[in-house]
Each structure stands twice: as structure tokens, then as C-alpha cells.
Write a protein that holds these residues in place. Structure first.
Motif, PDB file in Angstrom:
ATOM      1  N   TYR A  64     -10.482  10.454  -3.494  1.00  0.00           N
ATOM      2  CA  TYR A  64     -10.279  10.496  -2.040  1.00  0.00           C
ATOM      3  C   TYR A  64     -11.159   9.458  -1.357  1.00  0.00           C
ATOM      4  O   TYR A  64     -10.709   8.683  -0.507  1.00  0.00           O
ATOM      5  N   ARG A  66     -12.591   6.818  -2.803  1.00  0.00           N
ATOM      6  CA  ARG A  66     -12.176   5.457  -3.215  1.00  0.00           C
ATOM      7  C   ARG A  66     -11.028   4.971  -2.333  1.00  0.00           C
ATOM      8  O   ARG A  66     -10.992   3.811  -1.925  1.00  0.00           O
ATOM      9  N   ARG A  67     -10.105   5.870  -2.033  1.00  0.00           N
ATOM     10  CA  ARG A  67      -8.994   5.504  -1.147  1.00  0.00           C
ATOM     11  C   ARG A  67      -9.534   5.139   0.244  1.00  0.00           C
ATOM     12  O   ARG A  67      -9.061   4.208   0.887  1.00  0.00           O
ATOM     13  N   VAL A  70     -10.814   1.609   0.099  1.00  0.00           N
ATOM     14  CA  VAL A  70      -9.709   0.635   0.191  1.00  0.00           C
ATOM     15  C   VAL A  70      -9.239   0.519   1.640  1.00  0.00           C
ATOM     16  O   VAL A  70      -9.069  -0.590   2.169  1.00  0.00           O
ATOM     17  N   ASN A  71      -9.048   1.663   2.298  1.00  0.00           N
ATOM     18  CA  ASN A  71      -8.594   1.637   3.688  1.00  0.00           C
ATOM     19  C   ASN A  71      -9.628   0.982   4.601  1.00  0.00           C
ATOM     20  O   ASN A  71      -9.274   0.246   5.524  1.00  0.00           O
ATOM     21  N   ARG A 118      -1.863  -3.999  -2.704  1.00  0.00           N
ATOM     22  CA  ARG A 118      -1.582  -2.902  -3.637  1.00  0.00           C
ATOM     23  C   ARG A 118      -1.674  -3.375  -5.093  1.00  0.00           C
ATOM     24  O   ARG A 118      -2.146  -2.638  -5.953  1.00  0.00           O
ATOM     25  N   LEU A 139      -3.259   7.636  -6.514  1.00  0.00           N
ATOM     26  CA  LEU A 139      -4.207   7.045  -5.565  1.00  0.00           C
ATOM     27  C   LEU A 139      -3.517   6.139  -4.546  1.00  0.00           C
ATOM     28  O   LEU A 139      -3.920   6.074  -3.388  1.00  0.00           O
ATOM     29  N   LEU A 140      -2.493   5.423  -5.011  1.00  0.00           N
ATOM     30  CA  LEU A 140      -1.793   4.500  -4.112  1.00  0.00           C
ATOM     31  C   LEU A 140      -0.627   5.159  -3.377  1.00  0.00           C
ATOM     32  O   LEU A 140       0.011   4.526  -2.540  1.00  0.00           O
TER      33      LEU A 140
END
Length: 169
Positions: A64, A66-67, A70-71, A118, A139-140
Motif C-alpha cells: 500500500y 509502495r503504491r 509511486v503516486n 507503468r 500493485l498496479l
């Protein structure tokens, strides 16, 4: 209420102390820059703290966050509107030719920086974090087959670019 908030903060601090080094490594692979990695992790952790009660109950809090990293990177990149290309430091150590290592490393970074977001994240998750395709898809927010496709296309671009570099020499 203050006791509950202190408990949440303590749990978050313990989790963050253990996970920040791995988050920074992940963010570096995603961003290609130590400074941007630090910014993305900091932004993600700032957003995670007030939500930690909910995040800590998630099936995989690490995934969560890690996402969120990325965001945060995407948000920082969009806000800044700048495009930087970091250059590897040259080290004069014994062993393989440093110039060749720098050239190869820079070519890989350049290709990775040019990949769609991505694909870049999928490659980082697959080869840096050793995640399987089902985890990458989760995750993606895509199917396992789509995650495989992202990695496959990224590797094709990398092979194509490195093959062109070798033929130019």
C-alpha cells in the motif's frame, strides 16, 4: 484520543523505521534519482501517518505504501514539470572498465526513464523487488497478463536500445 493518536504514531514510527531503507531503494529504482526518491518517500509517509490505522489493517501495508510512493513521485513530477537526467558517478576502482560500466548504466537509466510509468514500475517491482507477476498486477491495479506485458515491452525496449548502442561503437 491523545493516547490513541500516540499509539498510532508509535506503531507507525516502528513500521517506518524498519521499512524506510527498502522504500528508499524502491523509490530510487522508480525515480532514477536519490533526491526524487527521498522526496517521494517523504510525501508518501506524510500521507500515510494520518491514515495509519486503516493502512496497517490492509492485507499488505508495505505494498500500500509502495503504491503511495509511486503516486507521490507522479504527483511531484507533474507539479514540477521538469525533466532531469541524472548522471552516474565515475569511480576509479580496480575491475571492469569504469567507462564501459558508466556507459551501460547510463544507457539503462536513459531507456528506463523513457519507458511509460507503468512499465518502469513493473520492471522495478519484477527485477528489483523480485515480485511475481500476480503481485505486480495487484500493485498496479491490472491483470497478471498485463503486468507480464509491461515487463516484456520494457525488456524489449532495453534490448533494442542496448543492441543499437553496441552496433554504433
Amino acid at each position: 484520543m491523545d493516547d490513541a493518536r500516540a499509539g498510532t504514531t508509535g506503531a507507525f514510527d516502528a513500521w517506518a523505521s524498519a521499512r524506510v531503507p527498502a522504500l528508499l531503494r524502491f523509490a530510487y529504482v522508480v525515480t532514477g534519482s536519490q533526491a526524487e526518491a527521498e522526496d517521494a518517500v517523504q510525501a508518501a509517509l506524510e500521507r500515510a501517518l494520518p491514515r495509519w490505522d486503516r493502512i496497517s489493517r490492509a492485507e499488505d501495508p508495505d505494498a500500500y505504501v509502495r503504491r503511495m510512493v509511486v503516486n507521490a513521485h507522479v504527483s511531484l513530477w507533474r507539479r514540477s514539470g521538469r525533466h532531469e537526467s541524472p548522471v552516474a558517478l565515475v569511480s576509479l576502482s580496480e575491475g571492469p572498465d569504469p567507462a564501459e560500466q558508466v556507459t551501460t548504466t547510463e544507457a539503462v537509466r536513459r531507456v528506463c526513464a523513457g519507458l511509460p510509468r507503468r512499465q518502469r514500475v513493473a520492471v522495478a517491482l519484477r527485477f528489483y523487488e523480485d515480485r511475481d507477476y500476480a503481485e505486480i498486477g495487484a500493485l498496479l491495479g491490472c491483470s497478471e497478463a498485463t503486468a507480464r506485458s509491461y515487463v516484456h515491452r520494457a525488456l524489449q525496449a532495453l534490448r533494442r536500445e542496448l543492441g543499437e548502442e553496441e552496433s554504433d561503437a
